[in-house]
Design a protein around this motif. Structure first.
Motif, PDB file in Angstrom:
ATOM      1  N   LEU A   4       0.740  -1.280   0.063  1.00 38.22           N
ATOM      2  CA  LEU A   4      -0.015  -0.038   0.142  1.00 38.22           C
ATOM      3  C   LEU A   4       0.934   1.402  -0.288  1.00 38.22           C
ATOM      4  CD1 LEU A   4      -2.632   1.507   0.040  1.00 38.22           C
ATOM      5  CD2 LEU A   4      -2.756   1.294   2.598  1.00 38.22           C
ATOM      6  N   ALA A   5       2.002   1.177   0.829  1.00 36.27           N
ATOM      7  CA  ALA A   5       2.897   2.431   0.805  1.00 36.27           C
ATOM      8  C   ALA A   5       3.499   2.725  -0.399  1.00 36.27           C
ATOM      9  CB  ALA A   5       4.060   2.322   2.014  1.00 36.27           C
ATOM     10  N   ALA A   6       4.014   1.559  -0.961  1.00 33.65           N
ATOM     11  CA  ALA A   6       4.597   1.699  -2.560  1.00 33.65           C
ATOM     12  C   ALA A   6       3.532   2.240  -3.651  1.00 33.65           C
ATOM     13  CB  ALA A   6       5.045   0.334  -2.992  1.00 33.65           C
ATOM     14  N   ASN A   7       2.370   1.753  -3.346  1.00 35.36           N
ATOM     15  CA  ASN A   7       1.217   2.207  -4.347  1.00 35.36           C
ATOM     16  C   ASN A   7       0.842   3.743  -3.967  1.00 35.36           C
ATOM     17  OD1 ASN A   7       1.273  -0.319  -5.636  1.00 35.36           O
ATOM     18  ND2 ASN A   7      -0.557  -1.057  -4.594  1.00 35.36           N
ATOM     19  N   MET A   8       0.913   4.012  -2.959  1.00 35.48           N
ATOM     20  CA  MET A   8       0.471   5.531  -2.453  1.00 35.48           C
ATOM     21  C   MET A   8       1.697   6.377  -3.136  1.00 35.48           C
ATOM     22  SD  MET A   8      -0.943   5.298   1.170  1.00 35.48           S
ATOM     23  CE  MET A   8      -1.464   7.105   1.573  1.00 35.48           C
ATOM     24  N   MET A   9       3.141   5.917  -2.771  1.00 34.13           N
ATOM     25  CA  MET A   9       4.054   6.669  -3.410  1.00 34.13           C
ATOM     26  C   MET A   9       3.918   6.832  -4.689  1.00 34.13           C
ATOM     27  SD  MET A   9       7.983   5.863  -3.395  1.00 34.13           S
ATOM     28  CE  MET A   9       7.736   4.772  -4.766  1.00 34.13           C
ATOM     29  N   ASN A  10       3.628   5.684  -5.419  1.00 29.89           N
ATOM     30  CA  ASN A  10       3.636   5.983  -6.994  1.00 29.89           C
ATOM     31  C   ASN A  10       2.467   6.635  -7.398  1.00 29.89           C
ATOM     32  OD1 ASN A  10       5.640   4.101  -7.144  1.00 29.89           O
ATOM     33  ND2 ASN A  10       4.364   2.371  -7.457  1.00 29.89           N
ATOM     34  N   ALA A  11       1.306   6.711  -6.575  1.00 29.12           N
ATOM     35  CA  ALA A  11       0.119   7.764  -6.888  1.00 29.12           C
ATOM     36  C   ALA A  11       0.515   8.840  -6.741  1.00 29.12           C
ATOM     37  CB  ALA A  11      -1.144   7.198  -6.143  1.00 29.12           C
ATOM     38  N   VAL A  12       1.345   9.355  -5.762  1.00 33.04           N
ATOM     39  CA  VAL A  12       1.479  10.497  -5.526  1.00 33.04           C
ATOM     40  C   VAL A  12       2.384  11.029  -6.502  1.00 33.04           C
ATOM     41  CG1 VAL A  12       2.892  12.075  -3.988  1.00 33.04           C
ATOM     42  CG2 VAL A  12       1.407  10.508  -2.974  1.00 33.04           C
ATOM     43  N   GLU A  13       3.382  10.641  -7.098  1.00 31.28           N
ATOM     44  CA  GLU A  13       4.211  10.648  -7.974  1.00 31.28           C
ATOM     45  C   GLU A  13       3.456  10.871  -9.444  1.00 31.28           C
ATOM     46  OE1 GLU A  13       7.335  11.924  -7.638  1.00 31.28           O
ATOM     47  OE2 GLU A  13       7.012  11.610  -5.505  1.00 31.28           O
ATOM     48  N   LEU A  14       2.702   9.939  -9.738  1.00 32.49           N
ATOM     49  CA  LEU A  14       1.947   9.973 -10.965  1.00 32.49           C
ATOM     50  C   LEU A  14       0.915  11.543 -11.000  1.00 32.49           C
ATOM     51  CD1 LEU A  14       0.512   7.635 -13.111  1.00 32.49           C
ATOM     52  CD2 LEU A  14      -1.235   9.194 -12.013  1.00 32.49           C
ATOM     53  N   LEU A  15       0.321  11.643  -9.814  1.00 33.47           N
ATOM     54  CA  LEU A  15      -0.631  12.821  -9.598  1.00 33.47           C
ATOM     55  C   LEU A  15       0.568  14.179  -9.739  1.00 33.47           C
ATOM     56  CD1 LEU A  15      -2.900  11.522  -6.887  1.00 33.47           C
ATOM     57  CD2 LEU A  15      -3.447  11.766  -9.514  1.00 33.47           C
ATOM     58  N   ARG A  16       1.601  14.032  -9.272  1.00 27.60           N
ATOM     59  CA  ARG A  16       2.630  15.239  -9.493  1.00 27.60           C
ATOM     60  C   ARG A  16       2.837  15.600 -10.839  1.00 27.60           C
ATOM     61  NH1 ARG A  16       7.745  16.136 -10.404  1.00 27.60           N
ATOM     62  NH2 ARG A  16       8.182  13.950 -10.365  1.00 27.60           N
ATOM     63  N   VAL A  17       3.001  14.336 -11.539  1.00 28.83           N
ATOM     64  CA  VAL A  17       3.393  14.629 -13.158  1.00 28.83           C
ATOM     65  C   VAL A  17       2.204  15.049 -13.812  1.00 28.83           C
ATOM     66  CG1 VAL A  17       4.207  13.221 -15.068  1.00 28.83           C
ATOM     67  CG2 VAL A  17       5.138  12.836 -12.928  1.00 28.83           C
ATOM     68  N   GLY A  18       1.004  14.580 -13.444  1.00 33.13           N
ATOM     69  CA  GLY A  18      -0.047  15.124 -14.029  1.00 33.13           C
ATOM     70  C   GLY A  18      -0.567  16.509 -13.730  1.00 33.13           C
ATOM     71  N   GLU A  19      -0.095  16.938 -12.527  1.00 35.65           N
ATOM     72  CA  GLU A  19      -0.390  18.376 -12.091  1.00 35.65           C
ATOM     73  C   GLU A  19       0.680  19.106 -13.105  1.00 35.65           C
ATOM     74  OE1 GLU A  19      -0.103  18.199  -7.763  1.00 35.65           O
ATOM     75  OE2 GLU A  19      -2.241  18.811  -7.957  1.00 35.65           O
ATOM     76  N   ILE A  20       1.771  18.634 -13.458  1.00 34.56           N
ATOM     77  CA  ILE A  20       2.943  19.566 -13.994  1.00 34.56           C
ATOM     78  C   ILE A  20       2.251  19.675 -15.463  1.00 34.56           C
ATOM     79  CG2 ILE A  20       5.156  19.343 -14.902  1.00 34.56           C
ATOM     80  CD1 ILE A  20       6.235  18.034 -12.419  1.00 34.56           C
ATOM     81  N   TYR A  21       1.745  18.648 -15.907  1.00 34.86           N
ATOM     82  CA  TYR A  21       1.108  18.753 -17.140  1.00 34.86           C
ATOM     83  C   TYR A  21      -0.082  19.796 -17.219  1.00 34.86           C
ATOM     84  CZ  TYR A  21      -1.048  17.510 -21.635  1.00 34.86           C
ATOM     85  OH  TYR A  21      -1.560  17.547 -22.879  1.00 34.86           O
ATOM     86  N   GLY A  22      -0.794  19.906 -16.293  1.00 36.92           N
ATOM     87  CA  GLY A  22      -1.753  20.843 -16.048  1.00 36.92           C
ATOM     88  C   GLY A  22      -3.159  20.184 -15.721  1.00 36.92           C
ATOM     89  N   LEU A  23      -3.058  18.870 -15.406  1.00 34.81           N
ATOM     90  CA  LEU A  23      -4.321  18.281 -15.222  1.00 34.81           C
ATOM     91  C   LEU A  23      -4.780  18.425 -13.463  1.00 34.81           C
ATOM     92  CD1 LEU A  23      -3.543  14.809 -16.928  1.00 34.81           C
ATOM     93  CD2 LEU A  23      -5.217  16.516 -17.621  1.00 34.81           C
ATOM     94  N   ASP A  24      -6.041  18.259 -13.225  1.00 34.50           N
ATOM     95  CA  ASP A  24      -6.422  18.095 -11.921  1.00 34.50           C
ATOM     96  C   ASP A  24      -6.133  16.962 -11.100  1.00 34.50           C
ATOM     97  OD1 ASP A  24      -7.966  19.355  -9.493  1.00 34.50           O
ATOM     98  OD2 ASP A  24      -9.055  17.737  -9.858  1.00 34.50           O
ATOM     99  N   ALA A  25      -5.412  16.743 -10.186  1.00 29.51           N
ATOM    100  CA  ALA A  25      -5.022  15.475  -9.438  1.00 29.51           C
ATOM    101  C   ALA A  25      -6.232  14.603  -8.921  1.00 29.51           C
ATOM    102  CB  ALA A  25      -4.107  15.994  -8.126  1.00 29.51           C
ATOM    103  N   ASN A  26      -6.993  15.446  -8.416  1.00 30.61           N
ATOM    104  CA  ASN A  26      -8.496  14.846  -8.015  1.00 30.61           C
ATOM    105  C   ASN A  26      -9.074  13.887  -9.291  1.00 30.61           C
ATOM    106  OD1 ASN A  26      -8.675  17.497  -6.004  1.00 30.61           O
ATOM    107  ND2 ASN A  26      -8.349  15.315  -4.986  1.00 30.61           N
ATOM    108  N   ARG A  27      -9.311  14.788 -10.311  1.00 28.25           N
ATOM    109  CA  ARG A  27     -10.024  13.959 -11.577  1.00 28.25           C
ATOM    110  C   ARG A  27      -9.067  13.132 -11.938  1.00 28.25           C
ATOM    111  NH1 ARG A  27     -14.227  12.495 -13.375  1.00 28.25           N
ATOM    112  NH2 ARG A  27     -14.556  12.823 -15.582  1.00 28.25           N
ATOM    113  N   VAL A  28      -7.519  13.124 -11.831  1.00 30.11           N
ATOM    114  CA  VAL A  28      -6.766  11.943 -12.546  1.00 30.11           C
ATOM    115  C   VAL A  28      -7.070  10.710 -11.585  1.00 30.11           C
ATOM    116  CG1 VAL A  28      -4.495  11.226 -12.754  1.00 30.11           C
ATOM    117  CG2 VAL A  28      -5.010  13.593 -13.434  1.00 30.11           C
TER     118      VAL A  28
END
Length: 121
Positions: free
Chosen positions: A33-57
């Motif tokens: 779960l910790a690994a999956n959360m860490m991966n989710a955080v990193e993916l959401l960060r990349v999405g936000e850099i691109y301009g996507l809303d993290a909650n929507r992603v």
């Protein structure tokens, strides 16, 4: 004992024959779960850099092949808020998983990045 355990959770599994086998499995579950959360955080960060809303992603990904329970945690609150609330528990869980793995001589090197991310500094 099953009725007592049923008060704690609906899914009860007999795991292994040695005392502590279920505890090790629980800690390994917490580690993934910790690994999956860490991966989710990193993916959401990349999405936000691109301009996507993290909650929507997170909302969309939970319905896709990349979805996970960990990703669904982020669908209704800002990433920083979720992590601030979860980190103290994940710090403890990851630390306990690392200690248990050492006790039973399990190699967790595949989770090095997760361990570094969550272990208290």
């Amino acid at each position: 004992m099953r009725p007592v355990y049923a008060c704690y959770g609906k899914d009860i599994h007999l795991v292994g024959a040695k005392l502590g086998d279920a505890q090790v499995l629980k800690l390994l579950n917490n580690l993934v779960l910790a690994a999956n959360m860490m991966n989710a955080v990193e993916l959401l960060r990349v999405g936000e850099i691109y301009g996507l809303d993290a909650n929507r992603v997170a909302q969309v990904l939970k319905t896709c092949s990349g979805g996970s329970f960990a990703m669904s945690i982020f669908e209704n609150a800002p990433v920083a808020t979720v992590m601030a609330g979860a980190k103290r528990y994940m710090d403890k869980d990851v630390q306990e998983a690392v200690l248990a793995a050492k006790d039973v001589k399990l190699d967790l090197s595949a989770f090095d990045q997760t361990v570094r991310y969550f272990l208290p500094r």
